[in-house]
Write an enzyme that holds these catalytic residues in place. Structure first.
Site, PDB file in Angstrom:
ATOM      1  N   ASP A   7       0.868  -1.182   0.000  1.00  0.00           N
ATOM      2  CA  ASP A   7       0.000   0.000   0.000  1.00  0.00           C
ATOM      3  C   ASP A   7       0.905   1.233   0.000  1.00  0.00           C
ATOM      4  O   ASP A   7       2.132   1.127  -0.156  1.00  0.00           O
ATOM      5  CB  ASP A   7      -1.002  -0.037   1.173  1.00  0.00           C
ATOM      6  CG  ASP A   7      -0.358   0.258   2.522  1.00  0.00           C
ATOM      7  OD1 ASP A   7       0.894   0.331   2.604  1.00  0.00           O
ATOM      8  OD2 ASP A   7      -1.103   0.421   3.506  1.00  0.00           O
ATOM      9  N   CYS A  64       3.123  -3.107   4.037  1.00  0.00           N
ATOM     10  CA  CYS A  64       2.308  -1.930   4.374  1.00  0.00           C
ATOM     11  C   CYS A  64       3.041  -1.201   5.500  1.00  0.00           C
ATOM     12  O   CYS A  64       4.218  -1.464   5.746  1.00  0.00           O
ATOM     13  CB  CYS A  64       0.868  -2.303   4.715  1.00  0.00           C
ATOM     14  SG  CYS A  64       0.615  -3.219   6.244  1.00  0.00           S
ATOM     15  N   THR A  66       2.741  -1.264   8.839  1.00  0.00           N
ATOM     16  CA  THR A  66       3.138  -2.187   9.911  1.00  0.00           C
ATOM     17  C   THR A  66       3.416  -3.592   9.408  1.00  0.00           C
ATOM     18  O   THR A  66       4.037  -4.386  10.121  1.00  0.00           O
ATOM     19  CB  THR A  66       2.004  -2.306  10.945  1.00  0.00           C
ATOM     20  OG1 THR A  66       0.840  -2.796  10.261  1.00  0.00           O
ATOM     21  CG2 THR A  66       1.703  -0.972  11.602  1.00  0.00           C
ATOM     22  N   ARG A 132       7.610 -33.673  10.476  1.00  0.00           N
ATOM     23  CA  ARG A 132       6.833 -32.995  11.520  1.00  0.00           C
ATOM     24  C   ARG A 132       6.384 -31.605  11.057  1.00  0.00           C
ATOM     25  O   ARG A 132       5.290 -31.158  11.380  1.00  0.00           O
ATOM     26  CB  ARG A 132       7.616 -32.919  12.833  1.00  0.00           C
ATOM     27  CG  ARG A 132       8.810 -31.984  12.836  1.00  0.00           C
ATOM     28  CD  ARG A 132       9.563 -32.090  14.161  1.00  0.00           C
ATOM     29  NE  ARG A 132      10.588 -31.083  14.333  1.00  0.00           N
ATOM     30  CZ  ARG A 132      11.779 -31.105  13.735  1.00  0.00           C
ATOM     31  NH1 ARG A 132      12.076 -32.062  12.883  1.00  0.00           N
ATOM     32  NH2 ARG A 132      12.667 -30.153  13.964  1.00  0.00           N
ATOM     33  N   HIS A 133       7.225 -30.978  10.247  1.00  0.00           N
ATOM     34  CA  HIS A 133       6.850 -29.655   9.737  1.00  0.00           C
ATOM     35  C   HIS A 133       5.766 -29.774   8.658  1.00  0.00           C
ATOM     36  O   HIS A 133       4.853 -28.957   8.597  1.00  0.00           O
ATOM     37  CB  HIS A 133       8.078 -28.924   9.211  1.00  0.00           C
ATOM     38  CG  HIS A 133       9.073 -28.606  10.283  1.00  0.00           C
ATOM     39  ND1 HIS A 133       8.727 -27.943  11.433  1.00  0.00           N
ATOM     40  CD2 HIS A 133      10.389 -28.902  10.397  1.00  0.00           C
ATOM     41  CE1 HIS A 133       9.793 -27.818  12.202  1.00  0.00           C
ATOM     42  NE2 HIS A 133      10.822 -28.397  11.603  1.00  0.00           N
TER      43      HIS A 133
HETATM   44  C1  RB5 Z   1      -1.897   2.921   6.387  1.00  0.00           C
HETATM   45  O1  RB5 Z   1      -1.909   4.157   7.027  1.00  0.00           O
HETATM   46  C2  RB5 Z   1      -1.652   1.816   7.397  1.00  0.00           C
HETATM   47  O2  RB5 Z   1      -2.772   1.635   8.172  1.00  0.00           O
HETATM   48  C3  RB5 Z   1      -1.270   0.531   6.700  1.00  0.00           C
HETATM   49  O3  RB5 Z   1      -0.137   0.750   5.912  1.00  0.00           O
HETATM   50  C4  RB5 Z   1      -0.926  -0.641   7.586  1.00  0.00           C
HETATM   51  O4  RB5 Z   1      -0.018  -0.288   8.563  1.00  0.00           O
HETATM   52  C5  RB5 Z   1      -2.071  -1.382   8.109  1.00  0.00           C
HETATM   53  O5  RB5 Z   1      -1.939  -2.409   8.816  1.00  0.00           O
END
Ligand code: RB5
Length: 142
Positions: A7, A64, A66, A132-133
């Site tokens: 994103d 993204c 996070t 096992r995996h």
């Molecule tokens: C976008 O602002 C942010 O929410 C997205 O990149 C991500 O971190 C969502 O989990």
């Protein structure tokens, strides 16, 4: 062939990842997004997930802010094991133990140097193929 998706929060780091892939002659297809204009991370997480699940692409990398939202979305697609990694040990272990088929990272969490080490570890580590995996990975789909 790798499928890439991010994103707006992951856009800059994805450019660094693509530079790394280019320099190392690793083929990929970038499924977007293609600018820093705000978009919805589930769209790109699922695009990559569907490409990998369909077998048109072997593995994926998704980013993204996070890494959480885009990995949550990707993991809704059957057959997808998207691993959110913020360290090299986890990237290696998730290939060896979980046979993860998508790497997720948070661009607001890891710096570019660490991110590229994570990408390298993920792409260069094979699944252990230990019974096992295999059993445990199969249970994820149950
Ligand atoms: C976008 O602002 C942010 O929410 C997205 O990149 C991500 O971190 C969502 O989990």
């Amino acid at each position: 062939m790798l499928a890439l998706g991010c994103d707006h929060g992951g856009y800059q780091l994805m450019k660094d990842v693509m530079k790394y892939l280019d320099e190392n002659n690793i083929p990929y297809e970038n499924l977007g997004t293609y600018s820093e204009e705000a978009v919805d991370y589930p769209v790109y997480g699922k695009k990559v997930a569907h490409a990998v699940a369909a077998g048109t692409h072997d593995q994926g990398i998704i980013i993204c802010g996070t890494g959480i939202g885009i990995s949550l979305a990707a993991n809704k697609v059957k057959g997808i094991r998207a691993a959110l990694c913020g360290d090299v040990f986890s990237a290696k272990a998730t290939r060896e133990h979980n046979n993860a088929n998508i790497l997720a990272m948070g661009a607001r969490v890891v710096g570019v140097g660490l991110a590229l080490e994570i990408v390298k570890a993920f792409l260069e580590t094979p699944f252990s193929n230990g019974q096992r995996h295999i059993n445990r990975v199969n249970q994820i789909e149950d």
